[in-house]
Design a protein around this motif. Structure first.
Motif, PDB file in Angstrom:
ATOM      1  N   LYS A 161       2.052  20.794   8.305  1.00 49.07           N
ATOM      2  CA  LYS A 161       3.391  21.780   8.184  1.00 49.07           C
ATOM      3  C   LYS A 161       4.215  21.604   7.464  1.00 49.07           C
ATOM      4  CE  LYS A 161       1.565  24.063  12.561  1.00 49.07           C
ATOM      5  NZ  LYS A 161       1.467  24.280  13.366  1.00 49.07           N
ATOM      6  N   PRO A 162       4.636  22.680   6.378  1.00 47.24           N
ATOM      7  CA  PRO A 162       5.808  22.181   5.624  1.00 47.24           C
ATOM      8  C   PRO A 162       7.278  21.804   6.232  1.00 47.24           C
ATOM      9  CG  PRO A 162       5.239  24.394   5.291  1.00 47.24           C
ATOM     10  CD  PRO A 162       4.115  24.138   5.821  1.00 47.24           C
ATOM     11  N   ILE A 163       6.959  22.902   7.736  1.00 46.69           N
ATOM     12  CA  ILE A 163       8.438  22.956   8.122  1.00 46.69           C
ATOM     13  C   ILE A 163       8.591  21.491   8.901  1.00 46.69           C
ATOM     14  CG2 ILE A 163       7.162  22.982  10.389  1.00 46.69           C
ATOM     15  CD1 ILE A 163      10.013  25.595   8.644  1.00 46.69           C
ATOM     16  N   ARG A 164       7.403  21.247   9.015  1.00 46.66           N
ATOM     17  CA  ARG A 164       7.580  19.638   9.605  1.00 46.66           C
ATOM     18  C   ARG A 164       8.560  18.250   8.253  1.00 46.66           C
ATOM     19  NH1 ARG A 164       5.110  18.421  14.614  1.00 46.66           N
ATOM     20  NH2 ARG A 164       3.940  20.138  14.693  1.00 46.66           N
ATOM     21  N   MET A 165       8.591  19.048   7.248  1.00 47.09           N
ATOM     22  CA  MET A 165       9.185  18.121   6.136  1.00 47.09           C
ATOM     23  C   MET A 165      10.728  18.426   5.615  1.00 47.09           C
ATOM     24  SD  MET A 165       7.812  17.357   2.962  1.00 47.09           S
ATOM     25  CE  MET A 165       7.860  19.612   2.052  1.00 47.09           C
ATOM     26  N   PRO A 166      11.457  17.420   6.118  1.00 43.44           N
ATOM     27  CA  PRO A 166      12.973  18.415   5.725  1.00 43.44           C
ATOM     28  C   PRO A 166      12.741  18.942   4.930  1.00 43.44           C
ATOM     29  CG  PRO A 166      12.849  16.363   6.495  1.00 43.44           C
ATOM     30  CD  PRO A 166      11.809  16.043   6.223  1.00 43.44           C
ATOM     31  N   ALA A 214       0.806  -0.912   0.129  1.00 45.09           N
ATOM     32  CA  ALA A 214      -0.084   0.350   0.153  1.00 45.09           C
ATOM     33  C   ALA A 214       0.964   1.443  -0.330  1.00 45.09           C
ATOM     34  CB  ALA A 214      -1.257   0.359   1.565  1.00 45.09           C
ATOM     35  N   ALA A 215       2.080   1.207   0.343  1.00 46.21           N
ATOM     36  CA  ALA A 215       2.907   2.386   0.714  1.00 46.21           C
ATOM     37  C   ALA A 215       4.125   2.133  -0.063  1.00 46.21           C
ATOM     38  CB  ALA A 215       3.255   2.365   1.909  1.00 46.21           C
ATOM     39  N   THR A 216       5.017   2.557  -0.363  1.00 49.24           N
ATOM     40  CA  THR A 216       6.440   2.175  -1.024  1.00 49.24           C
ATOM     41  C   THR A 216       7.449   3.049  -0.361  1.00 49.24           C
ATOM     42  OG1 THR A 216       4.938   1.358  -2.911  1.00 49.24           O
ATOM     43  CG2 THR A 216       7.825   2.286  -3.104  1.00 49.24           C
ATOM     44  N   ARG A 228       7.080   8.196  13.613  1.00 51.25           N
ATOM     45  CA  ARG A 228       7.096  10.337  14.082  1.00 51.25           C
ATOM     46  C   ARG A 228       7.950  10.917  13.224  1.00 51.25           C
ATOM     47  NH1 ARG A 228       9.660  13.270  18.471  1.00 51.25           N
ATOM     48  NH2 ARG A 228       8.492  14.981  18.627  1.00 51.25           N
ATOM     49  N   GLY A 229       7.660  11.891  12.648  1.00 52.17           N
ATOM     50  CA  GLY A 229       8.501  12.537  12.045  1.00 52.17           C
ATOM     51  C   GLY A 229       8.783  12.665  10.227  1.00 52.17           C
ATOM     52  N   GLN A 230       8.414  10.826   9.725  1.00 56.53           N
ATOM     53  CA  GLN A 230       8.543  10.703   8.093  1.00 56.53           C
ATOM     54  C   GLN A 230       7.260  11.272   7.375  1.00 56.53           C
ATOM     55  OE1 GLN A 230       7.964   6.507   8.251  1.00 56.53           O
ATOM     56  NE2 GLN A 230       9.439   5.892   6.653  1.00 56.53           N
ATOM     57  N   SER A 231       7.799  11.392   6.576  1.00 57.03           N
ATOM     58  CA  SER A 231       7.024  12.240   5.746  1.00 57.03           C
ATOM     59  C   SER A 231       6.223  11.049   4.471  1.00 57.03           C
ATOM     60  CB  SER A 231       7.811  13.008   4.524  1.00 57.03           C
ATOM     61  OG  SER A 231       8.925  13.569   4.924  1.00 57.03           O
ATOM     62  N   VAL A 232       5.205  11.639   4.438  1.00 56.53           N
ATOM     63  CA  VAL A 232       4.031  10.769   3.960  1.00 56.53           C
ATOM     64  C   VAL A 232       3.493  11.454   2.728  1.00 56.53           C
ATOM     65  CG1 VAL A 232       2.611   8.891   4.121  1.00 56.53           C
ATOM     66  CG2 VAL A 232       3.757   8.937   5.771  1.00 56.53           C
ATOM     67  N   SER A 233       3.308  11.056   1.164  1.00 59.74           N
ATOM     68  CA  SER A 233       2.871  11.410   0.723  1.00 59.74           C
ATOM     69  C   SER A 233       1.751  10.819  -0.133  1.00 59.74           C
ATOM     70  CB  SER A 233       4.076  12.104  -1.066  1.00 59.74           C
ATOM     71  OG  SER A 233       4.683  13.073  -0.683  1.00 59.74           O
ATOM     72  N   VAL A 234       0.598  11.133  -0.355  1.00 55.80           N
ATOM     73  CA  VAL A 234      -0.235  10.320  -1.176  1.00 55.80           C
ATOM     74  C   VAL A 234      -0.603  10.394  -2.684  1.00 55.80           C
ATOM     75  CG1 VAL A 234      -2.626   9.963  -0.974  1.00 55.80           C
ATOM     76  CG2 VAL A 234      -1.975   9.871   0.431  1.00 55.80           C
ATOM     77  N   SER A 235      -0.042   9.643  -3.148  1.00 56.44           N
ATOM     78  CA  SER A 235      -0.715   9.431  -4.758  1.00 56.44           C
ATOM     79  C   SER A 235      -1.867   9.754  -5.033  1.00 56.44           C
ATOM     80  CB  SER A 235       0.484   8.963  -5.407  1.00 56.44           C
ATOM     81  OG  SER A 235      -0.024   9.025  -6.816  1.00 56.44           O
ATOM     82  N   ALA A 236      -2.551  10.586  -5.881  1.00 55.74           N
ATOM     83  CA  ALA A 236      -4.091  10.784  -6.201  1.00 55.74           C
ATOM     84  C   ALA A 236      -4.325  10.360  -7.156  1.00 55.74           C
ATOM     85  CB  ALA A 236      -4.568  11.653  -6.300  1.00 55.74           C
ATOM     86  N   GLU A 255      12.507  14.706  -3.920  1.00 53.54           N
ATOM     87  CA  GLU A 255      13.269  15.786  -4.422  1.00 53.54           C
ATOM     88  C   GLU A 255      14.825  16.261  -3.485  1.00 53.54           C
ATOM     89  OE1 GLU A 255      12.856  18.203  -7.701  1.00 53.54           O
ATOM     90  OE2 GLU A 255      12.362  15.880  -7.948  1.00 53.54           O
ATOM     91  N   ASP A 256      14.245  16.619  -2.228  1.00 53.26           N
ATOM     92  CA  ASP A 256      15.466  17.574  -1.985  1.00 53.26           C
ATOM     93  C   ASP A 256      16.668  16.046  -1.072  1.00 53.26           C
ATOM     94  OD1 ASP A 256      13.740  16.309   0.453  1.00 53.26           O
ATOM     95  OD2 ASP A 256      13.839  17.283   1.516  1.00 53.26           O
ATOM     96  N   GLY A 257      16.367  15.000  -1.322  1.00 51.12           N
ATOM     97  CA  GLY A 257      16.837  13.689  -1.008  1.00 51.12           C
ATOM     98  C   GLY A 257      16.516  13.227   0.013  1.00 51.12           C
ATOM     99  N   HIS A 258      15.436  13.860   0.788  1.00 56.54           N
ATOM    100  CA  HIS A 258      15.192  12.756   2.414  1.00 56.54           C
ATOM    101  C   HIS A 258      14.546  11.682   2.151  1.00 56.54           C
ATOM    102  CE1 HIS A 258      10.878  15.108   2.235  1.00 56.54           C
ATOM    103  NE2 HIS A 258      11.049  14.592   3.306  1.00 56.54           N
ATOM    104  N   GLN A 259      13.695  10.997   2.828  1.00 53.80           N
ATOM    105  CA  GLN A 259      13.045   9.380   2.072  1.00 53.80           C
ATOM    106  C   GLN A 259      12.007   9.385   3.424  1.00 53.80           C
ATOM    107  OE1 GLN A 259      16.009   6.516   3.369  1.00 53.80           O
ATOM    108  NE2 GLN A 259      17.408   7.108   1.153  1.00 53.80           N
ATOM    109  N   GLY A 260      10.888   8.805   2.820  1.00 54.61           N
ATOM    110  CA  GLY A 260       9.567   8.604   3.659  1.00 54.61           C
ATOM    111  C   GLY A 260       8.414   7.707   2.303  1.00 54.61           C
ATOM    112  N   LEU A 261       7.648   8.044   2.371  1.00 50.91           N
ATOM    113  CA  LEU A 261       7.114   6.951   1.420  1.00 50.91           C
ATOM    114  C   LEU A 261       5.585   7.892   0.877  1.00 50.91           C
ATOM    115  CD1 LEU A 261       5.561   4.467   4.672  1.00 50.91           C
ATOM    116  CD2 LEU A 261       6.665   4.284   3.387  1.00 50.91           C
TER     117      LEU A 261
END
Ligand code: HEM
Length: 396
Positions: free
Chosen positions: A61-66, A28-30, A299-307, A35-41
């Motif tokens: 909040k974008p500030i949480r996203m490195p 369900a998540a990969t 905690r702290g991990q970025s997650v992006s939903v692909s519509a 783009e900036d090199g940090h890792q998430g899902l």
């Protein structure tokens, strides 16, 4: 765990990358490298996508996203991000819906919701119809062939936004110049202050007049106005042009719609399903360790939903690559979902519907000459949004 991947760049609005299908099959998540090199899902399955968009444990909040090492000129939403810092507009963040969480988000959103209800949207319908008719005249004046995006879809989207917000006629030219064309953040802010000052002097029955009379702080009003002037305007233009491309490439669907115009209501949903704008929506950040839909997110991990990926999930939409105006596509994620779900979706539906139907009625022999979006184009960032590109149509 799978290896870390980058977003595929070989997809187009009407032909998403097959990589998304592979990822969806695997899970369900990969894991995703941003783009900036940090890792998430990145979330590709529909069910998990919906759960994440409804879950208050994620921050927007974008500030949480490195955001290290980013040096981008301008994002799809008019936000400047230079070396990881949000510039100029950050003063207005307390009112920028897209950057807010929790109570503050609810407070700001509530200040605008009544002007976006189904009922309010109905009230804009006759003006939207008239704005579309005006652009049909413009197309006729331009002559065949013509760039549909430039001479039809973009002006309709700008007129729709101006109507809903209540931008006065004498300031509309500047709105088009600054918000449809390219401009600096400070020019946009200077402009919206001028509009708000006018609304204070001469309030009328519209959203911006509501805001200047409200109890929101000045920065909140300005931030909300900025997010409203920017959000969704280009998406409406994208959907009208891309919807027309989809129909002209599927003559049997086009004919069905010409024969039975009532198909357009469900048809708009199907168009939003097969050609969602956002390959990824705004990244969320887990504010605590979370387990959702069986997936653990730290905690702290970025997650992006692909519509885009979720809308092609065969668990939700059988035979997802079949474009079918009669399909029940409601519930697609083209407008997002949950806490930050699109505020302007009711009015957007009317604009897309009118934009498509009046064009088909005016030009019974409409033909596609060239669509730049047939080849992969670069994305808008920090969300990976498709661009509409030039759509050249002709008629006899
Ligand atoms: C086809 C047209 C449109 C599409 C595809 C679209 C899509 C979206 C999506 C996907 C989101 C959620 C973003 C996320 O959660 O990361 C969103 C939010 C939003 N949209 Fe739209 N939109 C459209 C038109 C409009 C229009 C016409 C307006 C206003 C007149 C508008 C105003 C907004 C606002 C204010 C938000 C932020 C809501 C919040 O954060 O609470 N949109 N839109």
């Amino acid at each position: 765990m799978h290896e870390i991947r980058k977003l595929p760049i070989d997809g187009t609005p009407l032909s998403p990358s097959s990589t998304l299908d592979h990822w969806r099959k695997e899970g369900a998540a990969t894991p995703l490298e941003y783009e900036d090199g940090h890792q998430g899902l990145v979330v590709t399955r529909y069910e998990l996508a919906k759960l994440i968009l409804e879950d208050k444990r994620f921050s927007q909040k974008p500030i949480r996203m490195p955001l290290h090492h980013i040096d981008r000129e301008e994002s799809a939403l008019g936000i400047n991000i230079v070396d990881g810092e949000l510039s100029t507009a950050s003063d207005l963040d307390p009112g920028n819906l897209l950057f807010l969480d929790g109570e503050q988000h609810l407070k700001i959103r509530r200040a605008a919701t009544s002007r976006f209800s189904v009922r309010s949207a109905k009230g804009y319908e006759s003006d939207i119809k008239a704005a579309v008719s005006k652009q049909i005249e413009n197309l006729i004046a331009q002559g065949s062939p013509v760039n549909l995006s430039e001479h039809y879809s973009e002006p309709i989207s700008a007129a729709g936004h101006a109507r809903v917000l209540g931008i006065p006629d004498f300031l509309f030219g500047d709105y088009e110049r600054l918000f449809v064309g390219k401009s600096e953040e400070n020019e946009k802010i200077e402009y919206l202050r001028k509009v708000l000052a006018f609304k204070k002097e001469s309030p009328s029955d519209d959203l911006l007049s509501d805001l200047v009379k409200s109890e929101l702080l000045e920065k909140e009003i300005e931030g909300l106005t900025l997010s409203l002037m920017v959000s969704g305007r280009d998406n409406v233009a994208y959907m009208i042009s891309t919807g027309i491309v989809a129909l002209l490439k599927h003559p049997e669907q086009l004919q069905a719609l010409r024969d039975n115009p009532a198909l357009i209501d469900g048809g708009v949903e199907e168009l939003l399903r097969i050609s969602a704008v956002f390959l990824t929506m705004f990244p969320r950040t887990a504010m605590e360790d979370v387990e959702v839909g069986g997936v653990k997110i730290a905690r702290g991990q970025s997650v992006s939903v692909s519509a885009v990926a979720a809308n092609y999930d065969e668990r939700q939409y059988p035979d997802p690559y079949r474009f079918d105006l009669t399909r029940d596509a409601f519930g697609h994620l083209g407008f997002g979902n949950g806490l930050h779900g699109c505020l302007g979706q009711q009015v957007a539906r009317i604009e897309i519907k009118e934009g498509i139907m009046q064009l088909l009625q005016a030009f019974p022999n409409l033909k596609l000459v060239h669509a730049e979006q047939d080849e992969p184009m670069s994305f808008y960032h920090p969300v990976a949004a498709y661009q509409v590109g030039e759509v050249i149509v002709g008629w006899e």
